[in-house]
Design an enzyme around this catalytic site. Structure first.
Site, short mmCIF file in Angstrom:
data_model
loop_
_atom_site.label_atom_id
_atom_site.label_comp_id
_atom_site.label_asym_id
_atom_site.label_seq_id
_atom_site.Cartn_x
_atom_site.Cartn_y
_atom_site.Cartn_z
N PRO A 1 0.79 -1.51 -0.01
CA PRO A 1 0.06 0.06 -0.12
C PRO A 1 1.04 1.38 0.06
CG PRO A 1 0.05 -1.17 2.04
CD PRO A 1 0.86 -1.84 1.34
N MET A 2 0.76 2.05 -0.96
CA MET A 2 1.38 3.28 -1.13
C MET A 2 0.55 4.50 -1.41
SD MET A 2 4.72 1.71 -3.18
CE MET A 2 3.86 0.56 -4.20
N CYS B 1 3.37 3.40 9.10
CA CYS B 1 3.66 4.76 8.48
C CYS B 1 4.22 5.87 9.38
CB CYS B 1 2.35 5.23 7.86
SG CYS B 1 2.52 6.84 7.07
N GLY C 1 12.97 -2.81 1.01
CA GLY C 1 14.38 -2.60 0.11
C GLY C 1 14.38 -3.96 -0.90
#
Length: 344
Positions: free
Chosen positions: A21-22, A104, A217
């Site tokens: 989720p971005m 977040c 990453g």
């Protein structure tokens, strides 16, 4: 997927590779595009706060196309009752999973007492997850960091996981970095804190009954395969990819073959054809073309004509009345560049 309702973890297969989720990126148009590249990967919404779900424009915030399945809703919040209500709404909309954001690091989530700052309050996270789990029949999962600020990750991560597991949670997605809420920006928090993949493997080794996916990453499918391999006798259950999948979406076209046993890859040009009906349907509804093409800019990354592809999508899509012909011109620019290279 017909077996979604029959398994104790109906998304276990899809969890092998998920797209993170971005915020501002993984909207419904992005997810539909990613689904054109992979039929198997688990997709996630942007984080939506529980109060927004309850009081806001639900169709705008939660609406999605059935072709996106399997798709999970990520919620933000720390009020168990609000989260339970928002989770029920999400299940009614047809989502296959409710995920709580405990990772977040933005200023907004800190002021609202949710996101990564909840790593300091594992019992509250567990209370929230118990409320969500009681409210829905679909999986309720946690996405967290390994700790925040001066916490010892070997303590904070296990405390959060164990508290939630005691509340009935069995699926965790762990971003293998701390979040520094003081001193680092949200962008810096995605890169600066060191990765600790070994700690995630230890978590899986010591809690083998839990589903553990790794995030943070992971820049290639080679790396994803390494995480999924049983190194040192420990095989993680899933890999979540973020920016790499977004900026170079063509790699998603290899996911079904490499990670799910599919027969073949989906080429970038085939993905455009698969996405075309969705584009046409949204254009007919009045959606502006750039709202969709902005997610496609990296599709031809590394190929001849990639720059022309991006330029055409960026410049020509904003013209009044722009439609599918812009996509065709952008694709043709790549074909022509590749043909020139072959002829040279």
């Amino acid at each position: 997927m017909s077996d979604l309702a029959s398994s104790p973890d109906p998304l276990a297969r899809a969890r092998r590779l998920s797209v993170a989720p971005m915020m501002d990126w993984t909207d419904r148009h992005c997810r539909a595009f990613h689904r054109a590249l992979s039929a198997e990967a688990l997709l996630y919404t942007e984080m939506v706060t529980a109060p927004a779900v309850i009081h806001g424009d639900r169709e705008r915030l939660l609406g999605f196309d059935a072709l996106e399945h399997p798709v999970a809703l990520q919620l933000g919040g720390s009020d168990p009752a609000q989260l339970a209500e928002a989770a029920r709404i999400g299940e009614d909309f047809g989502y296959h999973e409710i995920n709580l954001n405990v990772g977040c690091p933005s200023d907004r989530v800190q002021s609202g007492r949710f996101g990564a700052c909840l790593m300091r309050e594992p019992e509250l996270v567990a209370e929230c997850m118990a409320a969500i789990g009681d409210a829905v029949s679909i999986p309720a999962t946690v996405k967290c960091r390994i700790g925040v600020d001066d916490q010892d990750p070997e303590v904070s991560l296990f405390a959060t996981v164990d508290a939630c597991a005691a509340a009935g949670v069995s699926v965790f997605i762990v971003h293998a970095r701390k979040a520094w809420l003081k001193g680092l920006s949200p962008k810096e928090n995605r890169d600066v804190p060191p990765l600790d993949y070994a700690l995630i493997r230890r978590l899986k080794r010591e809690r083998p009954h839990l589903s553990i996916s790794i995030n943070g990453g992971v820049g290639s499918l080679d790396e994803a395969e390494t995480h999924l391999d049983a190194a040192d006798g420990v095989a993680l259950d899933g890999v979540m990819m973020g920016r790499a999948a977004y900026h170079e979406p063509a790699l998603l076209g290899q996911v079904d073959r490499r990670l799910f046993g599919g027969a073949r890859d989906i080429d970038a040009f085939e993905a455009l054809e698969r996405y075309r009906p969705y584009l046409a349907a949204r254009l007919a509804e009045g959606v502006a073309l750039p709202a969709m093409t902005r997610h496609m800019l990296g599709l031809m990354h590394g190929r001849p004509g990639a720059r022309a592809f991006r330029r055409i999508l960026t410049v020509e899509s904003i013209a009044a009345g722009a439609g599918l012909e812009v996509i065709d011109r952008a694709a043709e620019a790549v074909r022509e560049a590749e043909a020139r290279r072959e002829a040279a």
